[in-house]
Design a protein around this motif. Structure first.
Motif, mmCIF file in Angstrom:
data_model
loop_
_atom_site.group_PDB
_atom_site.id
_atom_site.type_symbol
_atom_site.label_atom_id
_atom_site.label_comp_id
_atom_site.label_asym_id
_atom_site.label_seq_id
_atom_site.Cartn_x
_atom_site.Cartn_y
_atom_site.Cartn_z
ATOM 1 N N GLU A 42 2.262 3.331 -3.415
ATOM 2 C CA GLU A 42 1.480 4.361 -4.110
ATOM 3 C C GLU A 42 1.741 5.736 -3.522
ATOM 4 O O GLU A 42 1.936 6.712 -4.243
ATOM 5 N N ASP A 43 1.751 5.820 -2.189
ATOM 6 C CA ASP A 43 2.044 7.083 -1.512
ATOM 7 C C ASP A 43 3.456 7.548 -1.857
ATOM 8 O O ASP A 43 3.678 8.714 -2.161
ATOM 9 N N PHE A 44 4.398 6.612 -1.825
ATOM 10 C CA PHE A 44 5.785 6.946 -2.129
ATOM 11 C C PHE A 44 5.927 7.507 -3.542
ATOM 12 O O PHE A 44 6.556 8.543 -3.752
ATOM 13 N N ARG A 101 0.815 -1.222 0.000
ATOM 14 C CA ARG A 101 0.000 0.000 0.000
ATOM 15 C C ARG A 101 0.849 1.273 0.000
ATOM 16 O O ARG A 101 0.465 2.288 -0.555
ATOM 17 N N LEU A 102 2.000 1.212 0.635
ATOM 18 C CA LEU A 102 2.848 2.390 0.793
ATOM 19 C C LEU A 102 3.477 2.851 -0.516
ATOM 20 O O LEU A 102 3.752 4.030 -0.690
ATOM 21 N N TYR A 130 10.348 8.215 5.075
ATOM 22 C CA TYR A 130 9.489 7.542 6.053
ATOM 23 C C TYR A 130 10.117 7.324 7.425
ATOM 24 O O TYR A 130 9.405 7.235 8.420
ATOM 25 N N ALA A 135 3.659 8.847 -5.449
ATOM 26 C CA ALA A 135 2.950 10.119 -5.594
ATOM 27 C C ALA A 135 3.724 11.276 -4.953
ATOM 28 O O ALA A 135 3.780 12.372 -5.512
ATOM 29 N N ARG A 136 4.324 11.033 -3.797
ATOM 30 C CA ARG A 136 4.999 12.107 -3.060
ATOM 31 C C ARG A 136 6.433 12.357 -3.498
ATOM 32 O O ARG A 136 6.947 13.459 -3.319
ATOM 33 N N SER A 137 7.096 11.344 -4.051
ATOM 34 C CA SER A 137 8.521 11.488 -4.335
ATOM 35 C C SER A 137 8.831 11.939 -5.760
ATOM 36 O O SER A 137 9.940 12.389 -6.030
ATOM 37 N N ASN A 138 7.893 11.782 -6.667
ATOM 38 C CA ASN A 138 8.124 12.092 -8.086
ATOM 39 C C ASN A 138 9.304 11.329 -8.671
ATOM 40 O O ASN A 138 10.006 11.823 -9.549
#
Length: 166
Positions: free
Chosen positions: A43-45, A40-41, A72, A47-50
């Motif tokens: 996707e967040d990574f 799950r993480l 993180y 999206a946030r890291s480019n």
């Protein structure tokens, strides 16, 4: 904030030790939980890291150490001990934030306290089509001078589309 996370993680590991009969079962559970977090993480990574697609395992190692761990856990492990084939390396954590305030009891000598991290790395990389083996080879909780996580690239995971779809 990080202290709360560390203490909450400690409570989780303590409860797992109470719920399971031996350290091996706790280690498996921590890996499984980490894997589910990693799935799950990612996707967040992304999206946030480019961060774009990595072209090889060395580039993947750099992104893991310099971007993901920093983002993180607030640390930047060093990357060492590359295998001659470039398919295996070690992440050296001079300081593992998960083990602040932790001492392993003598009756839990085979517990891999931070095994959640191995599962997170395995789960996240699987979501970007990389099968890896991840394991702890050194741990400051067990008297080693550093914490070392060994990562080995196993294979690229091919997308299998259902028949008739492109």
């Amino acid at each position: 904030n990080s202290e709360l996370f560390t203490l909450t993680y400690g409570a989780l590991v303590t409860q797992l030790c109470k719920d399971y009969e031996n350290d091996e079962d706790v280690n498996k559970q921590l890996d499984k939980m980490g894997y589910n977090i990693g799935v799950r993480l990612i996707e967040d990574f992304l999206a946030r890291s480019n961060v774009g697609r990595c072209h090889d395992f060395r580039e993947t190692a750099d992104v893991i150490a310099k971007v993901a761990f920093k983002m993180y856990l607030g640390i930047t492990p060093s990357i060492t001990n590359w295998s001659p084939g470039g398919d295996e390396f070690s992440l050296i954590l001079e300081n593992n934030p998960l083990v602040d305030f932790v001492e392993l009891p003598d009756n839990h000598s085979s517990l891999i306290y931070s095994n959640l991290l191995c599962g997170v790395l395995r789960g996240a990389l699987e979501m970007v089509q990389m099968a890896v083996d991840v394991k702890f080879v050194q741990d400051t909780l067990k008297g080693d001078s550093v914490t070392e996580i060994r990562m080995k690239f196993l294979r690229r995971i091919e997308d299998n589309l259902p028949a008739g779809e492109e």
